[in-house]
Motif scaffolding. Structure first.
Motif, PDB file in Angstrom:
ATOM      1  N   PHE A  41      51.250  48.114  11.528  1.00 33.55           N
ATOM      2  CA  PHE A  41      50.808  47.867  12.907  1.00 33.55           C
ATOM      3  C   PHE A  41      52.012  47.822  13.842  1.00 33.55           C
ATOM      4  O   PHE A  41      52.967  47.083  13.610  1.00 33.55           O
ATOM      5  CB  PHE A  41      50.045  46.541  12.964  1.00 33.55           C
ATOM      6  N   ASP A  42      51.946  48.634  14.892  1.00 31.65           N
ATOM      7  CA  ASP A  42      53.023  48.685  15.882  1.00 31.65           C
ATOM      8  C   ASP A  42      52.521  48.068  17.186  1.00 31.65           C
ATOM      9  O   ASP A  42      51.628  48.612  17.837  1.00 31.65           O
ATOM     10  CB  ASP A  42      53.450  50.140  16.109  1.00 31.65           C
ATOM     11  N   VAL A  43      53.084  46.936  17.559  1.00 30.04           N
ATOM     12  CA  VAL A  43      52.615  46.191  18.731  1.00 30.04           C
ATOM     13  C   VAL A  43      52.783  47.012  20.012  1.00 30.04           C
ATOM     14  O   VAL A  43      51.888  47.033  20.874  1.00 30.04           O
ATOM     15  CB  VAL A  43      53.370  44.846  18.857  1.00 30.04           C
ATOM     16  N   ASP A  44      53.878  47.722  20.145  1.00 31.04           N
ATOM     17  CA  ASP A  44      54.113  48.510  21.357  1.00 31.04           C
ATOM     18  C   ASP A  44      53.128  49.666  21.479  1.00 31.04           C
ATOM     19  O   ASP A  44      52.606  49.933  22.567  1.00 31.04           O
ATOM     20  CB  ASP A  44      55.551  49.039  21.367  1.00 31.04           C
ATOM     21  N   ASP A  45      52.884  50.371  20.368  1.00 32.85           N
ATOM     22  CA  ASP A  45      51.901  51.461  20.382  1.00 32.85           C
ATOM     23  C   ASP A  45      50.512  50.931  20.718  1.00 32.85           C
ATOM     24  O   ASP A  45      49.744  51.568  21.444  1.00 32.85           O
ATOM     25  CB  ASP A  45      51.867  52.171  19.028  1.00 32.85           C
ATOM     26  N   PHE A  46      50.215  49.760  20.159  1.00 32.99           N
ATOM     27  CA  PHE A  46      48.917  49.123  20.399  1.00 32.99           C
ATOM     28  C   PHE A  46      48.734  48.836  21.894  1.00 32.99           C
ATOM     29  O   PHE A  46      47.709  49.182  22.498  1.00 32.99           O
ATOM     30  CB  PHE A  46      48.853  47.829  19.575  1.00 32.99           C
ATOM     31  N   LEU A  47      49.729  48.234  22.506  1.00 36.93           N
ATOM     32  CA  LEU A  47      49.659  47.901  23.927  1.00 36.93           C
ATOM     33  C   LEU A  47      49.507  49.169  24.777  1.00 36.93           C
ATOM     34  O   LEU A  47      48.687  49.217  25.711  1.00 36.93           O
ATOM     35  CB  LEU A  47      50.909  47.129  24.342  1.00 36.93           C
ATOM     36  N   ALA A  48      50.267  50.186  24.436  1.00 32.55           N
ATOM     37  CA  ALA A  48      50.204  51.439  25.204  1.00 32.55           C
ATOM     38  C   ALA A  48      48.822  52.077  25.092  1.00 32.55           C
ATOM     39  O   ALA A  48      48.286  52.590  26.096  1.00 32.55           O
ATOM     40  CB  ALA A  48      51.276  52.404  24.705  1.00 32.55           C
ATOM     41  N   LYS A  49      48.242  52.043  23.908  1.00 37.87           N
ATOM     42  CA  LYS A  49      46.925  52.654  23.707  1.00 37.87           C
ATOM     43  C   LYS A  49      45.856  51.901  24.495  1.00 37.87           C
ATOM     44  O   LYS A  49      44.956  52.513  25.104  1.00 37.87           O
ATOM     45  CB  LYS A  49      46.579  52.667  22.214  1.00 37.87           C
ATOM     46  N   VAL A  50      45.922  50.571  24.496  1.00 38.98           N
ATOM     47  CA  VAL A  50      44.943  49.767  25.244  1.00 38.98           C
ATOM     48  C   VAL A  50      45.076  50.044  26.743  1.00 38.98           C
ATOM     49  O   VAL A  50      44.058  50.214  27.449  1.00 38.98           O
ATOM     50  CB  VAL A  50      45.117  48.265  24.933  1.00 38.98           C
ATOM     51  N   LYS A  51      46.292  50.109  27.245  1.00 36.76           N
ATOM     52  CA  LYS A  51      46.490  50.415  28.671  1.00 36.76           C
ATOM     53  C   LYS A  51      45.928  51.792  29.021  1.00 36.76           C
ATOM     54  O   LYS A  51      45.307  51.974  30.077  1.00 36.76           O
ATOM     55  CB  LYS A  51      47.980  50.358  29.015  1.00 36.76           C
ATOM     56  N   GLU A  52      46.115  52.744  28.130  1.00 32.93           N
ATOM     57  CA  GLU A  52      45.591  54.094  28.343  1.00 32.93           C
ATOM     58  C   GLU A  52      44.063  54.083  28.414  1.00 32.93           C
ATOM     59  O   GLU A  52      43.467  54.721  29.289  1.00 32.93           O
ATOM     60  CB  GLU A  52      46.064  54.993  27.197  1.00 32.93           C
ATOM     61  N   LEU A  53      43.428  53.318  27.521  1.00 34.57           N
ATOM     62  CA  LEU A  53      41.969  53.242  27.514  1.00 34.57           C
ATOM     63  C   LEU A  53      41.436  52.566  28.774  1.00 34.57           C
ATOM     64  O   LEU A  53      40.376  52.937  29.287  1.00 34.57           O
ATOM     65  CB  LEU A  53      41.490  52.476  26.264  1.00 34.57           C
ATOM     66  N   LEU A  54      42.162  51.573  29.279  1.00 34.49           N
ATOM     67  CA  LEU A  54      41.716  50.868  30.484  1.00 34.49           C
ATOM     68  C   LEU A  54      41.744  51.749  31.727  1.00 34.49           C
ATOM     69  O   LEU A  54      41.124  51.414  32.737  1.00 34.49           O
ATOM     70  CB  LEU A  54      42.573  49.613  30.707  1.00 34.49           C
ATOM     71  N   GLN A  55      42.443  52.868  31.647  1.00 33.94           N
ATOM     72  CA  GLN A  55      42.405  53.821  32.753  1.00 33.94           C
ATOM     73  C   GLN A  55      41.063  54.556  32.809  1.00 33.94           C
ATOM     74  O   GLN A  55      40.677  55.102  33.836  1.00 33.94           O
ATOM     75  CB  GLN A  55      43.526  54.865  32.587  1.00 33.94           C
ATOM     76  N   LYS A  56      40.335  54.523  31.691  1.00 35.19           N
ATOM     77  CA  LYS A  56      39.090  55.294  31.576  1.00 35.19           C
ATOM     78  C   LYS A  56      37.844  54.430  31.563  1.00 35.19           C
ATOM     79  O   LYS A  56      36.755  54.889  31.905  1.00 35.19           O
ATOM     80  CB  LYS A  56      39.118  56.135  30.291  1.00 35.19           C
ATOM     81  N   LYS A  57      37.950  53.172  31.139  1.00 33.52           N
ATOM     82  CA  LYS A  57      36.758  52.317  31.009  1.00 33.52           C
ATOM     83  C   LYS A  57      37.144  50.858  31.201  1.00 33.52           C
ATOM     84  O   LYS A  57      38.307  50.478  31.002  1.00 33.52           O
ATOM     85  CB  LYS A  57      36.089  52.536  29.647  1.00 33.52           C
ATOM     86  N   SER A  58      36.167  50.047  31.585  1.00 28.31           N
ATOM     87  CA  SER A  58      36.468  48.650  31.905  1.00 28.31           C
ATOM     88  C   SER A  58      36.306  47.714  30.714  1.00 28.31           C
ATOM     89  O   SER A  58      36.860  46.618  30.711  1.00 28.31           O
ATOM     90  CB  SER A  58      35.573  48.171  33.054  1.00 28.31           C
ATOM     91  N   SER A  59      35.523  48.127  29.712  1.00 27.93           N
ATOM     92  CA  SER A  59      35.319  47.271  28.545  1.00 27.93           C
ATOM     93  C   SER A  59      35.915  47.929  27.311  1.00 27.93           C
ATOM     94  O   SER A  59      35.542  49.040  26.944  1.00 27.93           O
ATOM     95  CB  SER A  59      33.823  47.020  28.316  1.00 27.93           C
ATOM     96  N   ILE A  60      36.850  47.240  26.659  1.00 22.80           N
ATOM     97  CA  ILE A  60      37.490  47.733  25.451  1.00 22.80           C
ATOM     98  C   ILE A  60      37.142  46.779  24.307  1.00 22.80           C
ATOM     99  O   ILE A  60      37.301  45.559  24.436  1.00 22.80           O
ATOM    100  CB  ILE A  60      39.037  47.777  25.592  1.00 22.80           C
ATOM    101  N   VAL A  61      36.661  47.343  23.191  1.00 22.37           N
ATOM    102  CA  VAL A  61      36.354  46.538  21.999  1.00 22.37           C
ATOM    103  C   VAL A  61      37.189  47.072  20.840  1.00 22.37           C
ATOM    104  O   VAL A  61      37.160  48.265  20.531  1.00 22.37           O
ATOM    105  CB  VAL A  61      34.855  46.575  21.653  1.00 22.37           C
ATOM    106  N   ILE A  62      37.939  46.167  20.213  1.00 21.46           N
ATOM    107  CA  ILE A  62      38.893  46.541  19.160  1.00 21.46           C
ATOM    108  C   ILE A  62      38.558  45.771  17.887  1.00 21.46           C
ATOM    109  O   ILE A  62      38.296  44.568  17.923  1.00 21.46           O
ATOM    110  CB  ILE A  62      40.330  46.197  19.601  1.00 21.46           C
ATOM    111  N   ALA A  63      38.570  46.470  16.750  1.00 21.65           N
ATOM    112  CA  ALA A  63      38.362  45.830  15.448  1.00 21.65           C
ATOM    113  C   ALA A  63      39.685  45.814  14.683  1.00 21.65           C
ATOM    114  O   ALA A  63      40.339  46.854  14.558  1.00 21.65           O
ATOM    115  CB  ALA A  63      37.309  46.582  14.648  1.00 21.65           C
ATOM    116  N   VAL A  64      40.084  44.647  14.215  1.00 22.78           N
ATOM    117  CA  VAL A  64      41.323  44.533  13.439  1.00 22.78           C
ATOM    118  C   VAL A  64      41.061  43.793  12.132  1.00 22.78           C
ATOM    119  O   VAL A  64      40.258  42.865  12.078  1.00 22.78           O
ATOM    120  CB  VAL A  64      42.449  43.800  14.224  1.00 22.78           C
ATOM    121  N   SER A  65      41.744  44.213  11.073  1.00 19.20           N
ATOM    122  CA  SER A  65      41.709  43.460   9.824  1.00 19.20           C
ATOM    123  C   SER A  65      42.554  42.206   9.962  1.00 19.20           C
ATOM    124  O   SER A  65      43.619  42.237  10.591  1.00 19.20           O
ATOM    125  CB  SER A  65      42.262  44.302   8.674  1.00 19.20           C
TER     126      SER A  65
END
Length: 416
Positions: A224-248
């Motif tokens: 798990f890469d924290v920086d990649d994770f943050l960047a991906k979430v920010k990218e998704l927020l440009q497209k939609k207002s609700s983000i749901v993430i599943a993590v082990s």
């Protein structure tokens, strides 16, 4: 007239599942039908057996209705344990004690329902029996929602947990969408899985005709890469207002640290050296909230994943019953030091059968999600993963309802 059989003893070990008692029912019913004289149940597994804590199962099961109730009862009916048997050379006295009790009860077959550590117990006891010339047979019945046992196509308990996770993920997504009018929200769901991400991947089943499914899925097999994770979430927020993430719960950084340890979790260690993992979703939700500045929340499915028998899969309950019965059959036919496995016969229509494997090939081995079943970015599962899991969640097994609530079969110690 058939010759009189001796006795069977059965125990349950490790984290329970919503179908572990269906395997117990399979052991009991098959043993009685095969003419075994008595079926004893260890109370709290081999640890309780060492204290001579056991029950005659005929004092608990009186009818076919009781069998059906048992199949629908969550948790371990007999009580579980996380007890690690020492290696034989380390403490021979414990083994002598166990076999003294088995001889006293005239046990012919010892059946243990559990996961990796439980199969290690079967390995050690069967090895000791062979070395010392004891006649008892030792058979393992698979059980774990984690689906991480080697050689079996899948484990009883996994299908029902996957069904619960997929259904709950759909509900979490609907709830989140209803709360995001003119504001953004990120929901992080924490799903069980220390080293294997089978359960977390099952969240992808929530993607259906009327549901987009989770946006991101992170398994412990992939660093798990924290920086990649943050960047991906920010990218998704440009497209939609609700983000749901599943993590082990067991996702790790490249340096091997669990993500939950970043918030101070993971200090408790059990008898098998496993760290207690909790707080992964809470940490990530807090991290995203601080970095992005929007509303976040964490949802931890926790023990509901393994105890939600009201949403058990029919396929799962029937297969759990099948492997319990198959273990008795194998013991009756002279097998020793083996585990029953589920072999997938076909996908369409889905069919399975019980097989037998040497427990030495299974104990302490861990089956992980194949890398090719996770996308290149490491943040979602592929169609192959979904095709593998989907047959296992099919069908319902309706609870027996009394006054609007499910009825369970509960151990009656007065009848011990």
């Amino acid at each position: 007239m058939a010759s009189k059989k001796r006795n069977v003893i059965v125990g349950q070990s490790g984290g329970p599942t919503s179908v572990i008692n269906s395997s117990l029912a399979g052991v009991y019913k098959n043993a009685i039908e095969r003419g075994f004289d008595k079926v004893y149940g260890m109370l709290h597994g081999v640890q309780g057996l060492l204290d001579e804590q056991y029950v005659d199962m005929s004092t608990q099961i009186h009818s076919d209705l009781d069998i059906e109730l048992l199949k629908r009862t969550p948790s371990a009916f007999l009580g579980s344990c996380r007890y690690k048997l020492p290696e034989i050379h380390e403490n021979m006295e414990i083994y002598d004690r166990i076999f003294e009790i088995l001889d006293k009860l005239e046990i012919d077959s010892f059946i243990y329902i559990g996961g990796n550590d439980s199969m290690d117990t079967i390995r050690k006891l069967s090895d000791y029996a062979i070395v010392k010339g004891h006649k008892q047979k030792f058979l393992g019945v698979p059980k774990t929602i984690d689906n991480d046992l080697a050689l079996t196509d899948h484990t009883p308990g996994f299908g029902s947990a996957a069904k619960y996770i997929a259904a709950s993920t759909k509900e979490v997504i609907r709830d989140a969408l209803g709360l995001t009018y003119k504001k953004e929200m990120i929901t992080v769901m924490e799903i069980m899985g220390r080293n294997a991400g089978w359960l977390t991947g099952a969240a992808a089943l929530a993607k259906t005709e009327e549901c987009e499914g989770p946006d991101l899925i992170y398994l412990p097999e992939i660093a798990f890469d924290v920086d990649d994770f943050l960047a991906k979430v920010k990218e998704l927020l440009q497209k939609k207002s609700s983000i749901v993430i599943a993590v082990s719960e067991g996702i790790k950084l490249a340096d091997g640290r669990y993500v939950c340890e970043l918030s101070g979790g993971g200090d408790y260690v059990d008898a098998f050296g496993h760290k207690q993992l909790q707080g992964t979703a809470a940490y990530l939700a807090g991290f995203l909230g601080a970095e992005i500045g929007c509303k976040t929340r964490s949802v931890e499915f926790s023990t509901l994943q393994r105890s939600a028998s009201h949403m058990a899969s029919r396929v799962d309950i029937e297969e759990a019953f099948m492997v319990g019965g198959a273990a008795v059959k194998a013991a009756d036919e002279g097998y020793n030091g083996n585990m029953v496995v589920i072999d997938r016969v076909s996908d369409d229509p889905y069919m399975s059968s019980a097989g037998i494997y040497d427990v030495h090939r299974i104990a302490n081995e861990e089956k992980l999600v194949p890398r090719e079943w996770v996308n290149k970015e490491g943040n979602y599962v592929t169609k192959d993963f979904i095709d593998y899991v989907k047959p296992l969640i099919q069908g319902d097994y309706q609870p027996i309802m009394v006054n609007g609530l499910p009825r369970h079969l509960v151990l009656d110690m007065k009848k011990k």
